[in-house]
Every structure is written in C-alpha cells, then in structure tokens.
Design an enzyme around this catalytic site. Structure first.
Site, mmCIF file in Angstrom:
data_model
loop_
_atom_site.group_PDB
_atom_site.id
_atom_site.type_symbol
_atom_site.label_atom_id
_atom_site.label_comp_id
_atom_site.label_asym_id
_atom_site.label_seq_id
_atom_site.Cartn_x
_atom_site.Cartn_y
_atom_site.Cartn_z
ATOM 1 N N ARG A 1 0.850 -1.166 0.000
ATOM 2 C CA ARG A 1 0.000 0.000 0.000
ATOM 3 C C ARG A 1 0.893 1.226 0.000
ATOM 4 O O ARG A 1 1.699 1.407 0.915
ATOM 5 C CB ARG A 1 -0.845 -0.046 1.275
ATOM 6 C CG ARG A 1 -2.101 0.737 1.200
ATOM 7 C CD ARG A 1 -2.951 0.409 2.400
ATOM 8 N NE ARG A 1 -2.380 0.887 3.642
ATOM 9 C CZ ARG A 1 -3.108 1.291 4.675
ATOM 10 N NH1 ARG A 1 -4.424 1.254 4.603
ATOM 11 N NH2 ARG A 1 -2.542 1.690 5.772
ATOM 12 N N ASP B 1 4.894 -5.727 9.692
ATOM 13 C CA ASP B 1 6.011 -5.408 10.589
ATOM 14 C C ASP B 1 5.973 -6.260 11.848
ATOM 15 O O ASP B 1 7.005 -6.724 12.326
ATOM 16 C CB ASP B 1 5.974 -3.924 10.975
ATOM 17 C CG ASP B 1 6.459 -3.031 9.844
ATOM 18 O OD1 ASP B 1 7.121 -3.547 8.918
ATOM 19 O OD2 ASP B 1 6.156 -1.831 9.875
ATOM 20 N N THR C 1 -0.677 7.639 -0.884
ATOM 21 C CA THR C 1 -1.991 7.591 -1.551
ATOM 22 C C THR C 1 -2.893 6.496 -0.974
ATOM 23 O O THR C 1 -4.101 6.492 -1.215
ATOM 24 C CB THR C 1 -1.822 7.306 -3.055
ATOM 25 O OG1 THR C 1 -1.214 6.015 -3.185
ATOM 26 C CG2 THR C 1 -0.939 8.347 -3.725
ATOM 27 N N ASP D 1 0.746 -2.461 12.386
ATOM 28 C CA ASP D 1 1.163 -2.916 11.057
ATOM 29 C C ASP D 1 1.415 -4.423 11.092
ATOM 30 O O ASP D 1 2.386 -4.901 11.693
ATOM 31 C CB ASP D 1 2.425 -2.170 10.628
ATOM 32 C CG ASP D 1 2.756 -2.428 9.164
ATOM 33 O OD1 ASP D 1 2.835 -1.465 8.393
ATOM 34 O OD2 ASP D 1 2.926 -3.617 8.793
HETATM 35 O O1 LIG Z 1 -7.027 -2.468 2.886
HETATM 36 P P1 LIG Z 1 -5.810 -1.684 2.568
HETATM 37 O O2 LIG Z 1 -5.967 -0.225 2.895
HETATM 38 O O3 LIG Z 1 -5.298 -1.916 1.185
HETATM 39 O O4 LIG Z 1 -4.668 -2.144 3.602
HETATM 40 C C1 LIG Z 1 -4.433 -3.475 3.924
HETATM 41 C C2 LIG Z 1 -3.095 -3.908 3.415
HETATM 42 O O5 LIG Z 1 -2.060 -3.244 4.148
HETATM 43 C C3 LIG Z 1 -1.163 -4.225 4.679
HETATM 44 O O6 LIG Z 1 -0.144 -4.521 3.796
HETATM 45 P P2 LIG Z 1 1.076 -3.502 3.543
HETATM 46 O O7 LIG Z 1 0.788 -2.560 2.441
HETATM 47 O O8 LIG Z 1 1.497 -2.884 4.856
HETATM 48 O O9 LIG Z 1 2.209 -4.455 2.984
HETATM 49 P P3 LIG Z 1 3.086 -5.518 3.791
HETATM 50 O O10 LIG Z 1 2.192 -6.697 4.075
HETATM 51 O O11 LIG Z 1 4.170 -5.840 2.834
HETATM 52 O O12 LIG Z 1 3.583 -4.877 5.063
HETATM 53 C C4 LIG Z 1 -2.069 -5.420 4.892
HETATM 54 O O13 LIG Z 1 -1.370 -6.604 5.056
HETATM 55 C C5 LIG Z 1 -2.948 -5.382 3.668
HETATM 56 O O14 LIG Z 1 -2.388 -6.028 2.548
HETATM 57 O O1 LIG Z 2 -4.243 -1.245 10.375
HETATM 58 C C1 LIG Z 2 -3.625 -1.608 9.362
HETATM 59 C C2 LIG Z 2 -3.979 -1.164 8.071
HETATM 60 C C3 LIG Z 2 -3.274 -1.620 6.998
HETATM 61 N N1 LIG Z 2 -2.238 -2.467 7.197
HETATM 62 C C4 LIG Z 2 -1.891 -2.910 8.436
HETATM 63 O O2 LIG Z 2 -0.946 -3.692 8.579
HETATM 64 N N2 LIG Z 2 -2.598 -2.464 9.481
HETATM 65 MG MG LIG Z 3 2.596 -3.612 6.306
#
Ligand SMILES: O=P(O)(O)OC[C@H]1O[C@H](OP(=O)(O)OP(=O)(O)O)[C@H](O)[C@@H]1O
Ligand SMILES: O=c1cc[nH]c(=O)[nH]1
Ligand SMILES: [Mg+2]
Length: 209
Positions: A104, A203, A108, A200
């Site tokens: 994400r 993380d 944006t 997160d």
């Molecule tokens: O519903 P949304 O607003 O799209 O957010 C949710 C997304 O955000 C997080 O991933 P992230 O972008 O942090 O990637 P990562 O798993 O690599 O940390 C989570 O694991 C989802 O995939």
């Molecule tokens: O709360 C949130 C939203 C998006 N992605 C995450 O990991 N946590």
């Molecule tokens: Mg993430």
C-alpha cells in the site's frame, strides 16, 4: 451482495486480544496468527461438498462421508498474508498456494502490485485469499480482481480484522466474494490504520520495525 461472516468463537476472541496487544512479541504474534488462521479455516470450509462412500467398520458395512475432492487454492497477499497460510493449510493440506504481491503506497494508500503467481489450473479451483488486515479495502479489491482476470470464479476473502470501510469496498467491487473476519473494528484513522486494530501486521509478523 456478499456475506460478511464474523467468526467470533471464544478461542478466536481470546487469541485476537493477545494479537492486538502491543506488548506481544514477534514470536508469539506469529504463533497466534497461525492458530487463529487454523480456527477460522474450520469455519470457512463449512460448505465443502461431501460424497458418500461405502466402508467396513470392525462391526459392519456402513455408508460414510468424505470430502468430494474440491480443488482449493490459498492465496496470501504479501507480505502479511504469509502469516496465515500454514494455519489454513493444516486443515487443507492438498491446497495449492498462489501469491499476490501488493503493498500500500503510504501516501496515496492505493495498492501497488509487484508479483503474482497462481496454480496453473486457476479455473478449476476455489480460492481463499488471506491477509490479516482489510483496511481501506484497496489491496483486497485489487487482489480479487487479479485472480478473476486470470480465470478464478469462486473466491472467499479471509482476514483477522476488517474495517467497515474495507468491507464496503469489497462488497461494492466484488459482490460475489464472501468475507470472513475474526473482528469488525470501529474505523480507520488518518493514516489508514484500523482502529483499534493491531498496528502494522507485516512489521509485527516479520519484526521489521
Ligand atoms: O485495505 P488496505 O488499505 O489496502 O490495507 C491493507 C493492506 O495493508 C497491509 O499490507 P502492507 O501494504 O502494509 O504491505 P506488507 O504486508 O508488505 O507490510 C495489509 O497486510 C494489507 O495487505
Ligand atoms: O491497520 C492496518 C492497516 C493496513 N495495514 C496494516 O498492517 N494495518
Ligand atoms: Mg505492512
């Protein structure tokens, strides 16, 4: 309209409390996500088709039921979805695993796709997309779209925590996709994080913060 299933079994609620707690370390967080994924898989597979076969018990001949061999695909959204794969696979060991890489954009909040690899027989499988967080819904909507473009017809989406905004976004874009979550939280904050949420997920699973 797709159905929202909130799987709030007491064991799941108990474990989710420790998943949310910021004092829970990476090892325990990972183990709890794995356990909750297995418990949720029990519910998500409730409608699997069965067929009757004849067997012999030590007492007599009997008719009894087995799974009728529906092909399943599990697709984690990278990275955080990876934490849910093994938990689901424990109950569906024959499932094949595809991957969708999405992150994400922090400014944006829109998803950026960087990887996709699915089982070759996409059209014959029922898919379960897994990702712990359904926040704005952008990532889920995009991942479901990618699978459909490649021929997937029957898709379920499974997460640990959903926001009302995320549920609405998926239901609007993909009314045929049922959503399974362990909790429906209150809202999103200005950074697009779920409140109260768990922070997160990527993380916390991989210790990258
Ligand atoms: O519903 P949304 O607003 O799209 O957010 C949710 C997304 O955000 C997080 O991933 P992230 O972008 O942090 O990637 P990562 O798993 O690599 O940390 C989570 O694991 C989802 O995939
Ligand atoms: O709360 C949130 C939203 C998006 N992605 C995450 O990991 N946590
Ligand atoms: Mg993430």
């Amino acid at each position: 309209m797709s159905t929202l299933h909130v799987i709030d079994h007491p064991l799941i609620q108990h474990k989710l409390t420790y998943i949310r707690d910021k004092h829970t370390g990476t090892k325990e967080f990972r183990e709890l996500v794995d356990e909750v994924s297995t418990l949720m898989a029990f519910e998500i597979t409730r409608d699997m088709p069965l067929e009757e076969i004849e067997i012999e018990t030590p007492v007599c001949k009997a008719k009894s039921k087995i799974l009728s061999g529906k092909k399943i695909g599990i697709v984690p959204i990278l990275r955080a979805g990876l934490g849910m794969v093994d938990g689901v696979r424990k109950l569906i060991p024959a499932a094949k695993v595809g991957h969708v890489g999405l992150y994400r954009d922090p400014k944006t909040l829109t998803p950026v796709e960087y990887y996709i690899k699915l089982p070759s027989d996409v059209e014959e499988r029922d898919f379960i997309i897994v990702d712990p967080m359904l926040a704005t819904g952008g990532s889920a909507v995009d991942a479901i779209q990618s699978l459909k473009q490649r021929g997937a017809k029957n898709i379920k989406f499974m997460c640990l925590i959903a926001s009302p905004e995320g549920v609405k976004a998926v239901q609007r874009a993909h009314p045929d996709v049922d959503i399974y979550t362990a909790a429906l939280d209150e809202k999103l904050n200005e950074q697009g994080y779920i409140v109260p949420g768990l922070g997160d997920a990527g993380d916390r699973l991989f210790g990258t913060k």
